[in-house]
Scaffold this motif. Structure first.
Motif, PDB file in Angstrom:
ATOM      1  N   ASN A  18       0.840  -1.198   0.000  1.00 46.87           N
ATOM      2  CA  ASN A  18       0.000   0.000   0.000  1.00 46.87           C
ATOM      3  C   ASN A  18       0.868   1.238   0.000  1.00 46.87           C
ATOM      4  OD1 ASN A  18       0.975   0.041   2.606  1.00 46.87           O
ATOM      5  ND2 ASN A  18      -1.010  -0.172   3.605  1.00 46.87           N
ATOM      6  N   PHE A  21      -3.065   4.650   1.953  1.00 48.88           N
ATOM      7  CA  PHE A  21      -3.953   4.599   0.794  1.00 48.88           C
ATOM      8  C   PHE A  21      -3.774   3.231   0.157  1.00 48.88           C
ATOM      9  CE2 PHE A  21      -5.234   5.367  -3.626  1.00 48.88           C
ATOM     10  CZ  PHE A  21      -6.447   6.027  -3.425  1.00 48.88           C
ATOM     11  N   GLY A  22      -4.875   2.546  -0.033  1.00 49.42           N
ATOM     12  CA  GLY A  22      -4.825   1.198  -0.573  1.00 49.42           C
ATOM     13  C   GLY A  22      -5.104   0.162   0.497  1.00 49.42           C
ATOM     14  N   ASP A  77      -9.261  -1.982  -7.492  1.00 55.95           N
ATOM     15  CA  ASP A  77      -9.037  -0.544  -7.559  1.00 55.95           C
ATOM     16  C   ASP A  77      -7.955  -0.079  -6.590  1.00 55.95           C
ATOM     17  OD1 ASP A  77     -10.994  -0.557  -9.414  1.00 55.95           O
ATOM     18  OD2 ASP A  77     -12.524   0.396  -8.177  1.00 55.95           O
ATOM     19  N   LYS A  78      -7.906  -0.672  -5.406  1.00 54.25           N
ATOM     20  CA  LYS A  78      -6.887  -0.307  -4.415  1.00 54.25           C
ATOM     21  C   LYS A  78      -6.161  -1.544  -3.898  1.00 54.25           C
ATOM     22  CE  LYS A  78      -9.477   3.827  -3.112  1.00 54.25           C
ATOM     23  NZ  LYS A  78     -10.227   4.541  -2.045  1.00 54.25           N
ATOM     24  N   PHE A  80      -3.265  -3.032  -4.686  1.00 50.87           N
ATOM     25  CA  PHE A  80      -2.065  -2.770  -5.462  1.00 50.87           C
ATOM     26  C   PHE A  80      -1.150  -3.993  -5.526  1.00 50.87           C
ATOM     27  CE2 PHE A  80      -2.699   1.733  -3.709  1.00 50.87           C
ATOM     28  CZ  PHE A  80      -3.440   2.124  -4.804  1.00 50.87           C
ATOM     29  N   HIS A  91      -3.206   3.600 -12.211  1.00 52.44           N
ATOM     30  CA  HIS A  91      -4.535   3.911 -11.687  1.00 52.44           C
ATOM     31  C   HIS A  91      -4.610   5.413 -11.422  1.00 52.44           C
ATOM     32  CE1 HIS A  91      -5.483  -0.361  -9.968  1.00 52.44           C
ATOM     33  NE2 HIS A  91      -5.000  -0.397 -11.195  1.00 52.44           N
ATOM     34  N   TYR A 136      -6.946   8.448  -9.596  1.00 55.66           N
ATOM     35  CA  TYR A 136      -7.987   8.673  -8.593  1.00 55.66           C
ATOM     36  C   TYR A 136      -8.277  10.169  -8.489  1.00 55.66           C
ATOM     37  CZ  TYR A 136      -6.431   4.011  -7.155  1.00 55.66           C
ATOM     38  OH  TYR A 136      -6.073   2.687  -7.141  1.00 55.66           O
ATOM     39  N   GLY A 139     -10.190  10.130  -3.665  1.00 51.23           N
ATOM     40  CA  GLY A 139      -9.715   8.750  -3.660  1.00 51.23           C
ATOM     41  C   GLY A 139     -10.554   7.792  -4.457  1.00 51.23           C
ATOM     42  N   LEU A 167     -11.643   5.923  -7.911  1.00 54.68           N
ATOM     43  CA  LEU A 167     -10.974   5.558  -9.154  1.00 54.68           C
ATOM     44  C   LEU A 167     -11.617   6.269 -10.335  1.00 54.68           C
ATOM     45  CD1 LEU A 167      -8.783   3.650 -10.407  1.00 54.68           C
ATOM     46  CD2 LEU A 167     -10.666   2.070 -10.878  1.00 54.68           C
TER      47      LEU A 167
END
Length: 653
Positions: free
Chosen positions: A246, A262-263, A281-282, A284, A320, A322, A326, A328
């Motif tokens: 993340n 984030f993630g 989307d998150k 990673f 990605h 955003y 946050g 997407l």
């Protein structure tokens, strides 16, 4: 009595059949593994670093991009060009300012690894080369591992030199900062320099004069892989390619303090909100780049695990975007370069397995999963830095009951690596064995053909043996790991020597053997003769029927399913010929049905670049490596469809 209207319809059907051959109407052309299907619009290959300009233009750097410059430009989810040559750059680091881009140059070229090129953003031409590192001995390793600018200064991480070097943006050396193993860089609003030490899990802060200030000590398993200072919030963002997968967010006022992330923690390996290996989307993979534009949009460059063409440790482009909240906005992906995707029998061809990734869908498809877990399986040969196969993107797959077997190999392989799956590991492919290797009691490479059949058995033409080796699948253990029995040897029929390809269709007990080019030392090519043996396991090893004569030159890759053999060619045309396995006739040539929508590449420059599957609906799915477009071409063909459509049309009218 036939009415005038029916006669007119029948005449129209005859006319259509005359001017539109069946081969153009019976199939569709599609693609996977790239957001866009044409060369002009496609997402570039293997982005390993990223810089985002305030106006929202994204610059990424790649080690090798076959069809365009190695620095690719994107804006608002679209490609807007490229810079440099396809092999100018190392891909390890990039940064920029209002007028210029600074990017690490590639090892092995005259400018050498350890140098940084400055490119004018308007003219997109190189106007300066800055020597950063004195090393001349690095191989399969990055030298310049971080770049950042601030005002009139350029900062560069000299990894083997254990220093961060400070230059003017015109290339005049200012000073060095001693740092062991420096990586990603960021400069904050006060001019302080933040330096990631990836292997140590630390981020060091230095003042503008180079004196040490604070240290961010991450967890022992963390690996800071990307840094970005957000001038709007005053926060430092750090991508972590350790198990957390993340982005960690630090307030740096009064000393750095982590204030958020984030993630999803665990990224694509998380099992609380998804299946292990599943991207999202998150969710990673490796965070290789972070940036924001002036509007507050956040951009994250992922680098899915698995080797690229000439650098056996890094994967493909996955950007990605955003919004400031946050959410997407869009994705840009090029998840394949020199590789294929095998239709999965367990999903009746709805899913496709590459050597590293899983895809589904149409018109670019959906990136489902990355099948590499570098933490639980650090010895996975697919991430071996010394892998000599130029990236194991070529897959064969078999589903046996509830079990799935994956074989991954390189572009022109003599070695094949085996993997299995189970419920606990989700989409992660668990390494098993290699051929050649101890599990198969051989050190001979596989140069005369390889096949994983639909029952999980292995057929291999071992080098210089003039034999076909059959390794029968004997079963699976409780964790889904397959085992194979001792080899059964079949003499290679003299009429097909030198043999170069093997395909065995277990459902019909059909063996397909292809001859190489007689007198040629190139075992990766196919000659003109292909022999089809119906009833091979039943004992027919001497009477091929039919014998297929390939009249087009430079056959390179073959695959078979159902009643058809599909042949692709190198250095000639992108077409795929389909030969009938009962009659030997060429029944159809697959060309491009819609060039404005999808590019099908130049040729098949790989031994196993074609894969095929016959779905339960009667539809053939044929996939083809498209290294020019960093994608996978998908043909869908149902034999006889034209006649059926014509009859229905005439009857309904």
């Amino acid at each position: 009595m036939i009415t005038k209207r029916i006669r007119a319809v029948l005449a129209a059907v005859v006319l259509i059949a005359t001017i539109a051959p069946a081969c153009q109407a019976q199939y569709t052309t599609d693609w996977l593994a790239n957001t866009f299907g044409t060369i002009a619009a496609h997402v570039g290959n293997g982005a390993r670093s990223m810089w985002v300009a305030p106006e929202g233009v994204i610059y990424t750097s790649s080690l090798w991009d076959e069809s365009e410059g190695g620095v690719a430009l994107y804006r608002n989810g679209q490609s807007v060009g490229s810079m440099g040559l396809h092999n100018d750059f190392q891909g390890s680091a990039i940064t920029g300012n209002a007028t210029s881009i600074f990017v690490a140059l590639q090892f092995g070229r005259k400018d050498g690894s350890g140098r940084v090129g400055r490119y004018n953003r308007t003219s997109q031409t190189r106007d300066l080369v800055i020597p950063v590192s004195a090393t001349t001995t690095e191989a399969r390793a990055d030298v310049v591992t971080g770049l950042a600018t601030s005002g009139s200064l350029l900062y560069a991480s000299d990894f083997p030199g254990n220093r961060v070097r400070v230059f003017s943006t015109d290339g005049v050396w200012q000073r060095d900062i001693n740092v062991s193993g420096p990586g990603a860089l960021a400069v904050d609003g006060a001019g302080n320099i933040w330096v990631a030490q990836k292997s140590a899990g630390t981020i060091l802060e230095f003042n503008p004069a180079g004196s040490p200030l604070n240290t961010i000590q991450m967890s022992a398993a963390s690996r800071p892989s990307a840094l970005y200072f957000d001038a709007t919030t005053g926060q430092l963002m750090a991508g972590d390619e350790g198990p957390d997968m993340n982005i960690k967010i630090y307030s740096i006022l009064g000393g750095p303090t982590q204030v958020g992330t984030f993630g999803i923690q665990g990224g694509y390996l998380d099992t609380t909100a998804g299946i292990k290996g599943q991207i999202g989307d998150k969710r990673f993979t490796r965070v290789a780049g972070i940036g924001k534009d002036a509007a507050g949009n956040l951009y994250v460059l992922n680098n899915p695990w698995g080797g690229t063409w000439d650098l056996g440790r890094n994967g493909n482009t996955d950007i990605h975007a955003y919004d400031s909240a946050g959410n997407l906005r869009w994705k840009l992906q090029a998840l394949n370069f020199e590789g294929n995707a095998a239709p999965d029998p367990g999903t009746d061809g709805a899913y496709f397995y590459g050597g590293f990734n899983v895809y589904t869908g149409t018109a670019g498809g959906t990136f489902v999963a990355n099948t590499v877990d570098p933490f639980d399986y650090p010895s996975d040969p697919r991430i071996d830095i010394n892998d000599g196969q130029r990236g194991q993107h070529f897959a064969q797959i078999a589903t046996v009951g509830a079990n799935r077997i994956l074989v991954a190999a390189g572009q022109n392989p003599g070695i094949f690596h085996f993997f299995h799956f189970n419920a606990a590991n989700g989409y992660i492919a668990i390494p098993d064995a290699s051929l050649p290797g101890a599990a198969f009691n051989t050190t001979a490479q596989v140069t005369d053909g390889f096949c994983l059949d639909s029952n999980g058995n292995i057929w291999a033409g071992l080098d210089r043996t003039n034999h076909i080796y059959y390794y029968p699948l004997t079963g699976f253990d409780a964790n889904g790991k397959p085992t194979w029995g001792a080899a059964v040897k079949y003499p290679t029929p003299r009429s097909i020597r030198p043999m170069t390809r093997i395909i065995y269709l277990a459902d019909s007990d059909t063996m397909i053997l292809a001859q190489g080019i007689v007198g040629s030392a190139d075992w990766t090519s196919i000659g003109a003769r292909v022999e089809v043996y119906h009833g091979w396991r039943a004992g027919n090893h001497t009477s091929p029927n039919p014998v297929i004569n390939i009249t087009s030159p430079n056959a390179k890759s073959i695959t078979a399913a159902g009643n058809y053999l599909f042949v692709g060619y190198v250095h000639t045309v992108p077409n795929i010929d389909a030969f009938n396995l009962n009659t030997g006739s060429l029944d159809i040539t697959l060309i491009n049905t819609n060039p404005a929508r999808v590019d099908v590449g130049n040729d098949v420059d790989s031994v196993y670049g074609l894969r095929s599957y016959l779905r339960s609906t009667g539809e053939y799915v044929i996939t083809k490596d498209n290294y020019k477009g960093s994608s996978i071409v998908v043909y869908r063909w149902t034999p006889g469809a034209v006649g059926a459509v014509a009859r229905v049309t005439a009857a309904s009218d």
